[in-house]
Each structure stands twice: as structure tokens, then as C-alpha cells.
Design an enzyme around this catalytic site. Structure first.
Site, short mmCIF file in Angstrom:
data_model
loop_
_atom_site.label_atom_id
_atom_site.label_comp_id
_atom_site.label_asym_id
_atom_site.label_seq_id
_atom_site.Cartn_x
_atom_site.Cartn_y
_atom_site.Cartn_z
N SER A 178 0.84 -1.19 0.04
CA SER A 178 -0.26 0.04 0.10
C SER A 178 0.86 1.36 0.13
O SER A 178 2.06 1.39 0.46
CB SER A 178 -0.83 -0.09 1.30
OG SER A 178 -1.42 1.21 1.31
N TYR A 191 -2.06 -0.99 10.33
CA TYR A 191 -2.37 -1.29 9.04
C TYR A 191 -0.89 -0.61 8.08
O TYR A 191 -0.38 -1.60 7.68
CB TYR A 191 -3.57 -0.71 8.57
CG TYR A 191 -3.75 -0.67 6.84
CD1 TYR A 191 -4.25 -2.02 6.44
CD2 TYR A 191 -3.38 0.24 5.89
CE1 TYR A 191 -4.51 -2.11 5.22
CE2 TYR A 191 -3.58 -0.01 4.78
CZ TYR A 191 -4.03 -1.33 4.13
OH TYR A 191 -4.27 -1.23 2.86
#
Length: 287
Positions: A178, A191
Site C-alpha cells: 500500500s 495497518y
């Protein structure tokens, strides 16, 4: 194709990883452009988080290139069945395997089933993930931290460990990391940390497997319109999701899927391993 710059109504879902059916507008997961070129003809791919969003778009794009598909998902059975029908519409086989990638036993069983029913395994896409925003580090419980790491990075270790005995020279592993691995996100501390770990995992695994002829790469999405978004953020944030990118909008899953096809294909990326492709609406990051 929908107007990419159009807004979306406020919306929220109460459970992760979310369901595609209630989303407005629907994410775009069908491949764009010309017909496939057979880049994955005769191959078998296993895709985690393959029921919807990025995983669905990748599954359908792989099918268009000739691959048989095993999609692994948690419990979104309707989404998975819809993806299966889309894959089979390209004349390839698809099996759906429900379970938790945070369990090593499940990952082993999923890989064994894929090989048993589809005959082989050539491409592994580690895509499943979850995220839980918190505006204060003190609010991240031990349970949340462990769960996020177990799904996002432990799951990639477990699935890869199970897949490796079946991979051969020419096989490919593609991990989903990401933009948060590079820029960080103050509301997604755990995350972001898992996504950074995936970058390191990709690079180290590439070094480990390169002599065996197995390539390992990753894709780093920016804001992509998937079920995880309304299942993560409040409705007012969903309405504005992606508008802070240079392109001024969120991306669609089918804008991301060609990067996975490229990295999975021996035709296109035979000399590429240990790399990350950034698909993020024009955000420049240090890699």
C-alpha cells in the site's frame, strides 16, 4: 464506464472486509481495453481476498489471459459466487475457498485444494487485508494489533509457505502492499506497519527465491474504490475518498489489475523481481 470524477453518496458498512453488492456506485472490476493475449494461458493462480474489489478485478483479468483461478475469501459468499461466474465467463475454471488466511492450517488446506482440483499452481497473489482506523495509539488494543498483523502479513507468510512446494521456475508471487507503507497514515498505524512489512517481505523473499526461478514482486495501491472503504471509514469520509490525490479521485480495481497481470506474466516481466509498482493516482513516493 462510469464518470471517474463523479462523486459518490455517503455510505457505510458495519462489517469488514465488506460486501460489494450494496456499494454505490459499484466498483469497476471488468477488464478494460482489448481482448486478452493469452499471457497466462495454461496457468493456475490462487488469489486471496479474491471475492471482490482488487482481488475480483485481478481474478477476472487473469482469467481473460487464460488462467484458471482459485479465489480465497473470508465469508462473503455472494461476492465470491459473482466473481466465479465472471471468471468462468472467460472459459476458464474457478473454485471458491472460504476461510481465514490468519490460520496456517487453512492456508495449507486452501493451497492443497487448489492444486488438487486445478492440477497445479503457478501464481500466488497475496491480497487479503483488513484495517481499523484509530485516532490515538492508545486506542489500538492488543487484540486489534494482533488481528491486523495476522491477516495482513502472517497470512502472506502462511500462504507463501504452503504454496512454495508447488511453485516452479517461471512461477510468480505478487503481494499487495500500500501507499501507506511509504507515506504512513496517522489513523492506520497498525495497518501501515503491516504494509511496510510486506515491502520488506517481498524484497527478502525475492532474494531467497530468485535462484529457483520464482519471481516475487508487489503492487502498492493508493486509494482504490473497494468494499473495504465503506467497511472502514465513516460515511462522510467515504464520500470524499480519494479526492486528495493529484488526479482528484479514487482509482478503480480494474485500473490496478493490469499491474498484477504484468508481474504474473513471464512474457512481460521475466527480468523483474523484488520490485514494487505504485498505482496511486499520481502520488510520488520514495521507494
Amino acid at each position: 464506464m462510469a464518470d471517474q470524477n463523479a462523486g459518490r453518496p455517503p455510505q457505510h458498512q458495519d462489517e469488514q472486509p465488506g460486501h460489494e453488492g450494496p456499494m454505490q456506485p459499484q466498483p469497476e472490476t471488468q477488464p478494460r481495453g482489448a481482448r486478452g493475449a493469452g499471457k497466462l494461458e495454461g496457468k493456475v493462480a490462487l488469489i486471496t481476498g479474491g471475492d471482490s474489489g482488487i482481488g475480483r478485478a485481478v481474478a477476472v483479468a487473469f482469467a481473460r489471459e487464460g488462467a484458471d483461478i482459485a479465489i480465497v475469501y473470508l465469508d462473503e459468499h455472494e461476492d465470491a459466487e459473482f466473481t466465479r461466474r465472471q471468471v468462468e465467463g472467460y472459459g476458464t475454471r474457478c473454485i471458491c475457498i472460504s476461510g481465514d488466511v490468519g490460520s496456517e492450517d487453512f492456508c495449507r488446506d486452501a493451497v492443497n485444494r487448489a492444486v488438487r482440483e486445478l492440477g497445479r499452481l503457478d501464481v500466488l497473489v497475496n491480497n487479503a487485508a483488513e484495517q481499523h482506523p484509530q485516532d490515538d495509539l492508545q486506542k489500538i488494543s492488543e487484540e486489534q494489533l494482533a488481528r491486523t498483523f495476522r491477516t495482513n502479513i502472517f497470512g502472506q507468510f502462511f500462504m507463501t509457505k504452503a504454496a512454495l512446494p508447488h511453485l516452479r521456475a517461471g512461477s510468480s508471487i505478487v503481494n499487495t502492499t500500500s501507499i501507506t507503507a511509504y507515506q504512513g497514515n496517522p489513523r492506520l498505524l497498525d495497518y501501515s506497519s503491516t504494509k511496510g512489512a510486506i515491502v520488506s517481505f517481498t524484497r527478502a523473499l525475492s532474494n531467497l527465491l530468485v535462484s529457483k526461478g520464482v519471481r516475487v514482486n508487489a503492487v502498492a495501491p493508493g486509494p482504490i474504490w473497494t468494499p473495504l472503504i465503506p467497511a472502514t471509514f465513516p460515511a462522510e469520509a467515504v464520500e470524499k475518498f480519494g479526492q486528495d490525490t493529484p488526479m482528484g479521485r479514487a482509482g478503480q480495481p480494474n485500473e490496478l489489475a493490469p499491474a498484477y497481470v504484468f508481474l504474473a506474466s513471464e512474457v512481460d516481466s521475466s527480468y523483474i523481481s523484488g520490485q514494487v509498482i505504485h498505482v496511486n493516482g499520481g502520488q510520488v513516493v520514495e521507494s
